[in-house]
Design a protein around this motif. Structure first.
Motif, short mmCIF file in Angstrom:
data_model
loop_
_atom_site.label_atom_id
_atom_site.label_comp_id
_atom_site.label_asym_id
_atom_site.label_seq_id
_atom_site.Cartn_x
_atom_site.Cartn_y
_atom_site.Cartn_z
N GLY A 102 0.79 -1.22 0.00
CA GLY A 102 0.00 0.00 0.00
C GLY A 102 0.82 1.27 0.00
O GLY A 102 1.69 1.49 -0.86
N GLU A 103 0.57 2.11 1.02
CA GLU A 103 1.25 3.40 1.12
C GLU A 103 2.76 3.27 1.14
O GLU A 103 3.49 4.17 0.70
CB GLU A 103 0.77 4.15 2.37
CG GLU A 103 -0.58 4.83 2.26
CD GLU A 103 -1.74 3.87 2.50
OE1 GLU A 103 -1.48 2.66 2.70
OE2 GLU A 103 -2.90 4.33 2.46
N GLY A 104 3.27 2.15 1.67
CA GLY A 104 4.71 1.98 1.77
C GLY A 104 5.43 1.84 0.44
O GLY A 104 6.67 1.91 0.40
N LEU A 105 4.70 1.66 -0.64
CA LEU A 105 5.32 1.52 -1.96
C LEU A 105 5.42 2.83 -2.72
O LEU A 105 6.01 2.88 -3.80
CB LEU A 105 4.52 0.51 -2.79
CG LEU A 105 4.64 -0.95 -2.35
CD1 LEU A 105 3.61 -1.81 -3.07
CD2 LEU A 105 6.04 -1.48 -2.60
N GLY A 106 4.83 3.90 -2.20
CA GLY A 106 4.91 5.20 -2.87
C GLY A 106 4.29 5.20 -4.24
O GLY A 106 4.84 5.78 -5.19
N LEU A 107 3.12 4.58 -4.38
CA LEU A 107 2.48 4.45 -5.69
C LEU A 107 1.81 5.75 -6.13
O LEU A 107 1.37 6.56 -5.30
CB LEU A 107 1.45 3.33 -5.65
CG LEU A 107 2.00 1.93 -5.33
CD1 LEU A 107 0.87 0.97 -5.04
CD2 LEU A 107 2.85 1.43 -6.47
N THR A 108 1.71 5.90 -7.43
CA THR A 108 1.04 7.07 -8.01
C THR A 108 -0.03 6.60 -8.98
O THR A 108 -0.16 5.40 -9.28
CB THR A 108 2.05 7.94 -8.77
OG1 THR A 108 2.52 7.21 -9.92
CG2 THR A 108 3.23 8.32 -7.90
#
Length: 321
Positions: A97-103
């Motif tokens: 989730g947020e820990g992957l720095g997705l856009t």
């Protein structure tokens, strides 16, 4: 006069950091409540009061991310992007989730390749938020007992015991996860992420399945004010109140009871200086009626102003237990 509840991490997460003498004295003089169940999920359920055996986090977070969470005949399952890394001892969940720095660009690249995997099984995959992906499933679809990613982070997947989970439904979801991993492993977008020094998205993590609960069933234990930066806590509390971002330090008693989710903090000195000591000062001044401390091990303590007269209670050596 108000009650403040602090959700704290397990004391072991502070390692060798030392508790202040002021805090140790306060803890020794506090009322100890019957121990609750250990774990982050159990900690949150002490306040969310969902029906027994239910953990429909996908539907609850969907209410914040989209408008169709309560569609009749529909249940939801989180299928969050995640990063698994093999090592000499097995395979570990390194980020999700947020820990992957997705856009949004990541979603645009990866989601179309994955949709046929789940569409052929009768499930719709979408991502209204780059870090939170969802599968829409028919209500009543049997779902295995998936692990929360926060509980699995850093863990060897073999230790979770999923390979021993019996039943055709468990096998079905393992097969879908394997198909998704193959698609992601072969996708050129992941090669680009790794070339840029970012972790790959090489699996989807299923969790939090179920239909949306009625608002009343998930609402009645939250205080009027909730402060948290954890999306799971926010999704649970949003059934009852409008959660606010966690401030950098104790903001004062304010008006009405409040809950502050401090479970992500790992610097004990900062926790003491910014939160615990100021809250104790407010308690001593009579600005707070009760300071309740709820940690992830199930340790439950309540401090009141008059407890300072319990001078015969001696602090435990080393810290709380």
């Amino acid at each position: 006069m108000t009650r403040a509840t602090f959700l704290l991490p397990a004391p072991a997460r502070f390692g060798a950091q030392r508790w202040s003498e002021t805090m140790l004295r306060a803890l020794a003089r506090a009322d100890r409540r019957p121990a609750g169940e250990a774990g982050r999920r159990a900690q949150l359920l002490r306040h969310a009061a969902l029906p027994p055996g239910r953990w429909p986090l996908a539907a609850l977070s969907r209410r914040l991310d989209a408008t169709d969470a309560d569609a009749p005949g529909t249940a939801w399952l989180r299928a969050d992007p995640a990063w698994l890394r093999p090592d000499i001892n097995g395979v570990r969940l390194m980020a999700h989730g947020e820990g992957l720095g997705l856009t949004a660009d990541d979603v645009t690249a990866l989601l179309p390749a994955l949709r046929p995997v789940f569409g052929d099984a009768g499930f719709m995959l979408d991502a209204p938020h780059p870090a939170r992906w969802y599968l829409q499933v028919p209500a009543g679809t049997p779902l295995p007992a998936f692990h929360d990613p926060s509980e699995a982070l850093g863990t060897d997947l073999a230790d979770l015991g999923d390979a021993d989970t019996p039943g055709p439904e468990a096998r079905r979801w393992r097969a879908l996860a394997n198909e998704a991993q193959i698609v992601l492993h072969q996708h050129p977008w992941n090669a680009g992420r790794q070339a840029a020094g970012r972790p790959p998205v090489n699996t989807l993590w299923f969790w939090g399945g179920g239909a949306a609960p009625g608002v009343a069933s998930a609402a009645h234990r939250w205080p009027p004010r909730v402060f948290s930066d954890d999306p799971v806590c926010v999704a649970l509390a949003a059934a009852a109140v409008r959660p606010q971002a966690l401030p950098d330090a104790w903001p004062g008693p304010g008006e009405g009871d409040a809950l502050f989710d401090l479970s992500a903090l790992r610097d004990l000195r900062a926790l003491l200086q910014a939160w615990l000591h100021p809250a104790l000062d407010a308690l001593d001044a009579g600005a707070l009626t009760t300071l309740a401390l709820d940690d992830e091990t199930g340790g439950l303590r309540e401090l009141r102003r008059w407890h300072r007269w319990r001078i015969w209670r001696r602090p435990a050596a080393g810290g709380p237990s």
